[in-house]
Design a protein around this motif. Sequence first.
Motif, PDB file in Angstrom:
ATOM      1  N   PRO A  40     -48.116 -23.578  82.595  1.00 43.32           N
ATOM      2  CA  PRO A  40     -48.089 -23.959  81.086  1.00 43.32           C
ATOM      3  C   PRO A  40     -49.400 -24.213  80.767  1.00 43.32           C
ATOM      4  O   PRO A  40     -50.075 -24.716  81.340  1.00 43.32           O
ATOM      5  CB  PRO A  40     -47.141 -25.099  81.357  1.00 43.32           C
ATOM      6  CG  PRO A  40     -47.128 -25.475  82.769  1.00 43.32           C
ATOM      7  CD  PRO A  40     -47.599 -24.435  83.552  1.00 43.32           C
ATOM      8  N   GLU A  41     -49.443 -23.715  79.432  1.00 38.88           N
ATOM      9  CA  GLU A  41     -50.722 -24.255  78.835  1.00 38.88           C
ATOM     10  C   GLU A  41     -50.399 -24.866  77.424  1.00 38.88           C
ATOM     11  O   GLU A  41     -49.912 -24.540  76.636  1.00 38.88           O
ATOM     12  CB  GLU A  41     -51.607 -22.960  78.410  1.00 38.88           C
ATOM     13  CG  GLU A  41     -52.872 -23.450  77.548  1.00 38.88           C
ATOM     14  CD  GLU A  41     -54.062 -22.255  77.534  1.00 38.88           C
ATOM     15  OE1 GLU A  41     -55.123 -22.610  77.126  1.00 38.88           O
ATOM     16  OE2 GLU A  41     -53.632 -21.135  77.798  1.00 38.88           O
ATOM     17  N   ILE A  42     -50.897 -26.320  77.559  1.00 41.87           N
ATOM     18  CA  ILE A  42     -50.428 -27.202  76.517  1.00 41.87           C
ATOM     19  C   ILE A  42     -51.410 -27.432  75.414  1.00 41.87           C
ATOM     20  O   ILE A  42     -52.655 -27.131  75.643  1.00 41.87           O
ATOM     21  CB  ILE A  42     -49.972 -28.424  76.973  1.00 41.87           C
ATOM     22  CG1 ILE A  42     -49.558 -29.470  75.695  1.00 41.87           C
ATOM     23  CG2 ILE A  42     -50.998 -29.226  77.496  1.00 41.87           C
ATOM     24  CD1 ILE A  42     -48.096 -29.019  75.302  1.00 41.87           C
ATOM     25  N   ASN A  43     -51.039 -27.016  74.125  1.00 41.97           N
ATOM     26  CA  ASN A  43     -52.075 -27.211  72.981  1.00 41.97           C
ATOM     27  C   ASN A  43     -51.652 -28.425  72.037  1.00 41.97           C
ATOM     28  O   ASN A  43     -50.270 -28.528  71.698  1.00 41.97           O
ATOM     29  CB  ASN A  43     -52.119 -25.816  72.235  1.00 41.97           C
ATOM     30  CG  ASN A  43     -53.472 -25.703  71.444  1.00 41.97           C
ATOM     31  OD1 ASN A  43     -53.759 -26.784  70.870  1.00 41.97           O
ATOM     32  ND2 ASN A  43     -53.729 -24.539  71.278  1.00 41.97           N
ATOM     33  N   PHE A  44     -52.425 -29.049  71.374  1.00 39.00           N
ATOM     34  CA  PHE A  44     -52.026 -30.279  70.798  1.00 39.00           C
ATOM     35  C   PHE A  44     -53.031 -30.718  69.460  1.00 39.00           C
ATOM     36  O   PHE A  44     -54.217 -29.853  69.624  1.00 39.00           O
ATOM     37  CB  PHE A  44     -51.747 -31.506  71.625  1.00 39.00           C
ATOM     38  CG  PHE A  44     -52.974 -31.634  72.548  1.00 39.00           C
ATOM     39  CD1 PHE A  44     -54.159 -32.406  72.291  1.00 39.00           C
ATOM     40  CD2 PHE A  44     -52.958 -31.031  73.828  1.00 39.00           C
ATOM     41  CE1 PHE A  44     -55.108 -32.255  73.095  1.00 39.00           C
ATOM     42  CE2 PHE A  44     -53.827 -31.172  74.696  1.00 39.00           C
ATOM     43  CZ  PHE A  44     -54.919 -31.937  74.408  1.00 39.00           C
ATOM     44  N   MET A  66     -52.149 -38.681  73.702  1.00 45.80           N
ATOM     45  CA  MET A  66     -51.340 -37.334  74.000  1.00 45.80           C
ATOM     46  C   MET A  66     -51.554 -36.917  75.542  1.00 45.80           C
ATOM     47  O   MET A  66     -50.593 -36.347  76.118  1.00 45.80           O
ATOM     48  CB  MET A  66     -52.117 -36.481  73.095  1.00 45.80           C
ATOM     49  CG  MET A  66     -51.613 -36.592  71.571  1.00 45.80           C
ATOM     50  SD  MET A  66     -52.219 -35.025  70.559  1.00 45.80           S
ATOM     51  CE  MET A  66     -53.926 -35.835  70.331  1.00 45.80           C
ATOM     52  N   LEU A  67     -52.856 -37.102  75.919  1.00 46.14           N
ATOM     53  CA  LEU A  67     -53.194 -36.949  77.455  1.00 46.14           C
ATOM     54  C   LEU A  67     -52.477 -37.623  78.499  1.00 46.14           C
ATOM     55  O   LEU A  67     -51.724 -37.011  79.490  1.00 46.14           O
ATOM     56  CB  LEU A  67     -54.730 -36.809  77.709  1.00 46.14           C
ATOM     57  CG  LEU A  67     -55.193 -35.297  77.409  1.00 46.14           C
ATOM     58  CD1 LEU A  67     -54.819 -34.342  78.583  1.00 46.14           C
ATOM     59  CD2 LEU A  67     -55.027 -34.689  75.997  1.00 46.14           C
ATOM     60  N   HIS A  68     -52.238 -38.601  78.087  1.00 41.34           N
ATOM     61  CA  HIS A  68     -51.562 -39.562  79.189  1.00 41.34           C
ATOM     62  C   HIS A  68     -50.108 -39.315  79.165  1.00 41.34           C
ATOM     63  O   HIS A  68     -49.320 -39.097  80.192  1.00 41.34           O
ATOM     64  CB  HIS A  68     -51.678 -41.187  78.787  1.00 41.34           C
ATOM     65  CG  HIS A  68     -52.772 -41.830  79.504  1.00 41.34           C
ATOM     66  ND1 HIS A  68     -53.025 -42.109  80.807  1.00 41.34           N
ATOM     67  CD2 HIS A  68     -53.786 -42.297  78.706  1.00 41.34           C
ATOM     68  CE1 HIS A  68     -53.981 -42.460  80.977  1.00 41.34           C
ATOM     69  NE2 HIS A  68     -54.944 -42.726  79.892  1.00 41.34           N
ATOM     70  N   GLY A  69     -49.316 -38.997  78.006  1.00 46.19           N
ATOM     71  CA  GLY A  69     -48.199 -38.474  77.928  1.00 46.19           C
ATOM     72  C   GLY A  69     -47.826 -37.119  78.426  1.00 46.19           C
ATOM     73  O   GLY A  69     -47.155 -36.914  79.188  1.00 46.19           O
ATOM     74  N   ILE A  70     -48.589 -36.223  78.150  1.00 46.72           N
ATOM     75  CA  ILE A  70     -48.909 -34.913  78.842  1.00 46.72           C
ATOM     76  C   ILE A  70     -48.967 -34.898  80.345  1.00 46.72           C
ATOM     77  O   ILE A  70     -48.164 -34.219  81.166  1.00 46.72           O
ATOM     78  CB  ILE A  70     -49.844 -33.995  78.251  1.00 46.72           C
ATOM     79  CG1 ILE A  70     -49.715 -33.618  76.749  1.00 46.72           C
ATOM     80  CG2 ILE A  70     -49.999 -32.651  78.971  1.00 46.72           C
ATOM     81  CD1 ILE A  70     -50.791 -32.927  75.987  1.00 46.72           C
ATOM     82  N   CYS A  71     -49.930 -35.463  80.730  1.00 47.77           N
ATOM     83  CA  CYS A  71     -50.225 -35.504  82.297  1.00 47.77           C
ATOM     84  C   CYS A  71     -49.194 -36.182  83.087  1.00 47.77           C
ATOM     85  O   CYS A  71     -48.764 -35.777  84.161  1.00 47.77           O
ATOM     86  CB  CYS A  71     -51.537 -36.284  82.319  1.00 47.77           C
ATOM     87  SG  CYS A  71     -53.015 -35.130  81.986  1.00 47.77           S
ATOM     88  N   SER A  72     -48.521 -37.325  82.498  1.00 50.56           N
ATOM     89  CA  SER A  72     -47.539 -38.211  83.030  1.00 50.56           C
ATOM     90  C   SER A  72     -46.183 -37.228  83.152  1.00 50.56           C
ATOM     91  O   SER A  72     -45.393 -37.065  84.234  1.00 50.56           O
ATOM     92  CB  SER A  72     -47.057 -39.342  82.214  1.00 50.56           C
ATOM     93  OG  SER A  72     -45.935 -40.123  82.823  1.00 50.56           O
ATOM     94  N   VAL A 327     -43.022 -33.452  74.582  1.00 48.49           N
ATOM     95  CA  VAL A 327     -41.831 -32.489  74.343  1.00 48.49           C
ATOM     96  C   VAL A 327     -42.190 -31.105  74.557  1.00 48.49           C
ATOM     97  O   VAL A 327     -41.312 -30.287  75.458  1.00 48.49           O
ATOM     98  CB  VAL A 327     -41.196 -32.924  73.085  1.00 48.49           C
ATOM     99  CG1 VAL A 327     -39.917 -31.900  72.885  1.00 48.49           C
ATOM    100  CG2 VAL A 327     -40.711 -34.323  73.035  1.00 48.49           C
ATOM    101  N   SER A 328     -43.179 -30.594  73.783  1.00 47.47           N
ATOM    102  CA  SER A 328     -43.591 -29.272  74.136  1.00 47.47           C
ATOM    103  C   SER A 328     -43.962 -28.956  75.459  1.00 47.47           C
ATOM    104  O   SER A 328     -43.608 -27.749  75.914  1.00 47.47           O
ATOM    105  CB  SER A 328     -44.809 -28.896  73.057  1.00 47.47           C
ATOM    106  OG  SER A 328     -44.422 -28.768  71.980  1.00 47.47           O
ATOM    107  N   LEU A 329     -44.743 -29.791  76.171  1.00 45.19           N
ATOM    108  CA  LEU A 329     -44.891 -29.308  77.644  1.00 45.19           C
ATOM    109  C   LEU A 329     -43.686 -29.240  78.422  1.00 45.19           C
ATOM    110  O   LEU A 329     -43.629 -28.267  79.182  1.00 45.19           O
ATOM    111  CB  LEU A 329     -45.988 -30.517  77.961  1.00 45.19           C
ATOM    112  CG  LEU A 329     -46.023 -30.492  79.709  1.00 45.19           C
ATOM    113  CD1 LEU A 329     -46.963 -28.937  79.982  1.00 45.19           C
ATOM    114  CD2 LEU A 329     -46.598 -31.856  80.390  1.00 45.19           C
ATOM    115  N   GLU A 330     -42.679 -30.136  77.893  1.00 44.82           N
ATOM    116  CA  GLU A 330     -41.381 -30.107  78.893  1.00 44.82           C
ATOM    117  C   GLU A 330     -40.772 -28.735  78.590  1.00 44.82           C
ATOM    118  O   GLU A 330     -40.366 -27.938  79.633  1.00 44.82           O
ATOM    119  CB  GLU A 330     -40.486 -31.059  78.376  1.00 44.82           C
ATOM    120  CG  GLU A 330     -39.198 -31.337  79.158  1.00 44.82           C
ATOM    121  CD  GLU A 330     -38.362 -32.534  79.127  1.00 44.82           C
ATOM    122  OE1 GLU A 330     -37.342 -32.221  78.945  1.00 44.82           O
ATOM    123  OE2 GLU A 330     -39.011 -33.539  78.914  1.00 44.82           O
TER     124      GLU A 330
END
Length: 458
Positions: A40-44, A66-72, A327-330
């Motif tokens: 997955p490649e997340i963009n924000f 944003m990064l803490h939410g994504i990485c967690s 949410v997008s990362l999920e």
Amino acid sequence: MDNLFTDVSYKSLDELIYGFAKKPVHLKNGMVIGGGTVYPEINFTLPPMLISQETMPKVKAQYEEMLHGICSKAHELNVPGLLVELELLPPCTFNPEWGIEITKVVKDIMLEYDSKFGLKSALRLTPVDIREGKQLTHMYHGDHWDNLMATFQGGAEVGADFLAIESVGGKSLHDEAVMNCDLPKALFSLGVVGTHDMTVLWDNIIKIAKKTDTIASGDTACGFANTSMVMAGKNFIPKVFAAIDRVMCAVRTLVAVERGAIGPDKDCGYEGVYLKAITGTPISMEGKSSACAHSSTVGNIAAALADCWSNESVANIRLLGGMAPTVSLENLVYDCRLMNVATTRGKALDLRDMLAESDRQFDPQAYVLDPAVVLKLSRKIVNGKSHFEQTKIAASATLEELREAHKAGALQLAEREVRYLDIFEEQLNSIPDSETELQQVIVKNTTKDKFDPAKYDL
């Protein structure tokens, strides 16, 4: 001098598949892009807010959240590896120190999760190409150029793993071509101006990558073919123009690899499938997962050849399920899981073909992303002896392919779209074989605010 690819990298259609690239990219942390696993490649991006020296603490706090939410979430879902793309907003490239600060904030959090939880990740830095506007003095020197290069250099020094850009050389000219459905002008903007600009730009990005021990990944025609895609989606222009434009854009995007980029190519360049077929480098793609950023008719088929799967971009706003980037990362993670399990069970080709079949008949823009069509057209494109000739071949071969597919019942086209195929064929036949002759015609019929050859040293 053009370092043209003269052959495709895949001899068999069965080799051209998601997750696998002929030239995989190996990272220091053990991740391999194109080595069999789709990541997955997340963009924000920021919510609507002012970016200034005074607001920088709030801006950085947004990126930290944003990064803490994504990485967690990535750790919670046991991802085998994560790509994070940081697309800097214009103020953070006009002011390189701001962009560099944000890059460090993002990378430090990624390193924290690696250290604490073993979360493998890589950061793609994408400064915005600010070489536009009335204040631009030249494409390759002056404040715009200097700030862009300084952002690349500084971002690489504080931890970016990949360097990328959505370059804009020839965009004003191309925008006018799209509005008027002017195929000769679009071809010139891509196959002459765009490829020239990409050559100069990427030679400089490659130098920075070598100097900083980072990876020059790739470019995208987001500002070109995606503009056509959005316009076609609103029925402002024919869909067949957008499809032809997409394949022509492949020649322009290829230049990054010709100059030394090794991938993965950027997600918003749907023409990346042609880059993969021709060069063997891995690509990042987006489709249904990018509906948060823009609509498209290529939601499934875009995943058929993806090595990384992206969401395009999403603002840091709260949804019922949490903050939008998380949410997008999920969503991305579950898409990637399915593709990777299909691979381990020997069903990747089946899934690839189902992804393609579900979209390709309904829109010419989807049809030109079908792996079989990609390989067929790529074999024709590489016969060109120059970027101009390759772009011209891309246009004519795509037009012919769309016409044949419609006649065979493999592609649904409205009668209006079919009529436009005849119009574009006439336009193509009017283009001279010499790019110099074409340039003379274009310059004569174009105002300097749309295209000033002197700013490109043309």
